[in-house]
Design an enzyme around this catalytic site. Structure first.
Site, PDB file in Angstrom:
ATOM      1  N   HIS A  25     -37.484  -8.588   2.322  1.00 16.44           N
ATOM      2  CA  HIS A  25     -38.076  -7.254   2.134  1.00 16.44           C
ATOM      3  C   HIS A  25     -38.606  -6.705   3.452  1.00 16.44           C
ATOM      4  CE1 HIS A  25     -40.306  -4.123  -0.151  1.00 16.44           C
ATOM      5  NE2 HIS A  25     -41.163  -4.240   0.853  1.00 16.44           N
ATOM      6  N   GLU A  26     -39.411  -7.493   4.131  1.00 17.18           N
ATOM      7  CA  GLU A  26     -39.997  -7.034   5.393  1.00 17.18           C
ATOM      8  C   GLU A  26     -38.942  -6.905   6.486  1.00 17.18           C
ATOM      9  OE1 GLU A  26     -42.875  -5.851   5.350  1.00 17.18           O
ATOM     10  OE2 GLU A  26     -43.416  -6.638   3.377  1.00 17.18           O
ATOM     11  N   HIS A  29     -37.562  -3.407   6.488  1.00 14.42           N
ATOM     12  CA  HIS A  29     -38.407  -2.482   7.252  1.00 14.42           C
ATOM     13  C   HIS A  29     -38.215  -2.675   8.756  1.00 14.42           C
ATOM     14  CE1 HIS A  29     -40.430  -1.244   3.642  1.00 14.42           C
ATOM     15  NE2 HIS A  29     -41.065  -2.381   3.446  1.00 14.42           N
TER      16      HIS A  29
END
Length: 377
Positions: A25-26, A29
């Site tokens: 997920h990170e 980003h």
């Protein structure tokens, strides 16, 4: 007889599920941020005190922290892990200011934020596509092979060889979709369009309730219609078609999640059904004890949940940021700092309240409160 997994396996399985999914997920980003020219000052897996960390050649501090319940990427110009804008970014030298998150166009900021949930869905697509290639896709037609005596279907007059056309207006194409629809609607009245010998008619059906106790002692209440299929059909899935099969499956999972949340909000389901990190840890251990395939499929479900939850329009979550960007796009200027601060504080209060609630539910499901009441009594 299969027993509950031990504490060590439960912890290891939980970390094996949550750690990679938070990282993925990170990473979404981070990668889109780099593509947009934003400097990442910190990339953290977990919260709290550092277990270990290192700084790469770009100046990003990669850290692993003690609480593996989430993570964050802090870009230049962010005040904190929640990505609140630091007003001091305007005072940075021009070269550094150009690398800050707030300096980027609206579409780039939105892309950076949306990349986290998007990569969680992509991760799930890859897993479910692999399962589709390995095991095929169910194409069993929604035709009754057998009707259970005394069931909701029997009470509605459904007969063997009847075809289910739709349930509550939702078109039914396969037998599996009947189970998917009914299982999350115990004791609900639904309308069904049925085809018999070429003629169609409608019936109002009150679904039955089946308490299901799994091998680990967890009890679930499922909605049941009382139909059995006659001839299961599974077709092979080509490599090029597998992603589309996975996307459709994810769509059905998200639709069921939305329906379940709606039922809880409307009081049709108990809030006690909401689970949190402790419940995820418990199920992680249970799935790990059953084998690698079930464990990987469970990881895909958690990835879908992580992506979905992060898109909810709650400040501090990715969906809250995207909501602000949508407002900014409409009014042609950012949401005021005062409103953002109020929203973030409210969002934090909501998230903390939910965390307390689901943790209470988790401990209750483990029998802690009953044990304590027994000790006190």
């Amino acid at each position: 007889m299969i027993h509950n997994p031990g504490f060590l396996l439960t912890v290891l399985a939980f970390v094996a599920v949550i750690g990679p999914l938070v990282f993925v997920h990170e990473l979404g980003h981070y990668l889109v941020g780099r593509w947009c020219g934003v400097k990442a000052e910190a990339f953290s897996i977990g919260f709290g005190p550092e277990l270990f960390a290192w700084v790469d050649k770009r100046g990003t501090r990669w850290r692993v922290a003690t609480l593996p319940l989430g993570g964050y990427v802090r870009f230049k110009g962010d005040m904190n892990a929640a990505s609140m804008t630091d007003p001091a970014w305007l005072e940075l030298p021009a070269a550094e200011r150009a690398q800050s998150f707030p300096s980027k166009p609206l579409w780039q900021r939105a892309a950076i934020v949306a990349a986290g949930p998007a990569i969680n869905f992509l991760f799930a697509i890859l897993i479910l596509a692999g399962f589709a290639i390995a095991y095929g896709e169910s194409r069993t037609p929604p035709v009754a092979g057998k009707v259970e005596a005394g069931s909701a279907a029997a009470a509605a007059g459904i007969l063997p060889k009847d075809r289910i056309i739709s349930l509550d207006g939702r078109e039914i194409a396969t037998f599996d979709q009947i189970k998917d629809f009914t299982s999350i609607r115990p004791n609900r009245q639904i309308s069904a369009v049925i085809e018999r010998n070429g003629a169609r008619f409608e019936r109002q059906i009150t679904l039955g309730v089946m308490p299901l106790k799994d091998r680990f002692g967890n009890t679930h209440h499922l909605g049941v219609l009382g139909l059995y299929n006659a001839n299961p059909i599974v077709v092979s899935v080509d490599f090029w078609r597998a992603p589309a099969v996975a996307v459709r499956q994810i769509g059905r999972i998200i639709r069921d999640m939305v329906e379940t949340l709606k039922q809880i909000v409307l009081g049709m389901r108990s809030v006690k059904e909401l689970g949190g990190p402790l419940k995820i840890a418990q199920i992680s251990g249970q799935m790990a004890s059953l084998g690698i395939e079930g464990f990987i499929f469970f990881a895909a479900l958690i990835s879908i949940n992580l992506g979905f939850i992060n898109l909810l329009p709650i400040p501090m979550l990715d969906g809250g940021h995207l909501l602000f960007y949508g407002i900014e796009a409409v009014q042609r200027k950012p949401v005021s700092e005062r409103v953002q601060e109020w929203a973030y504080k409210s969002g934090l209060a909501v998230l903390l309240t939910m965390m307390v609630l689901v943790t209470f539910n988790d401990l209750s499901s483990f029998g802690l409160w009953k044990s304590l009441s027994g000790l006190i009594g």
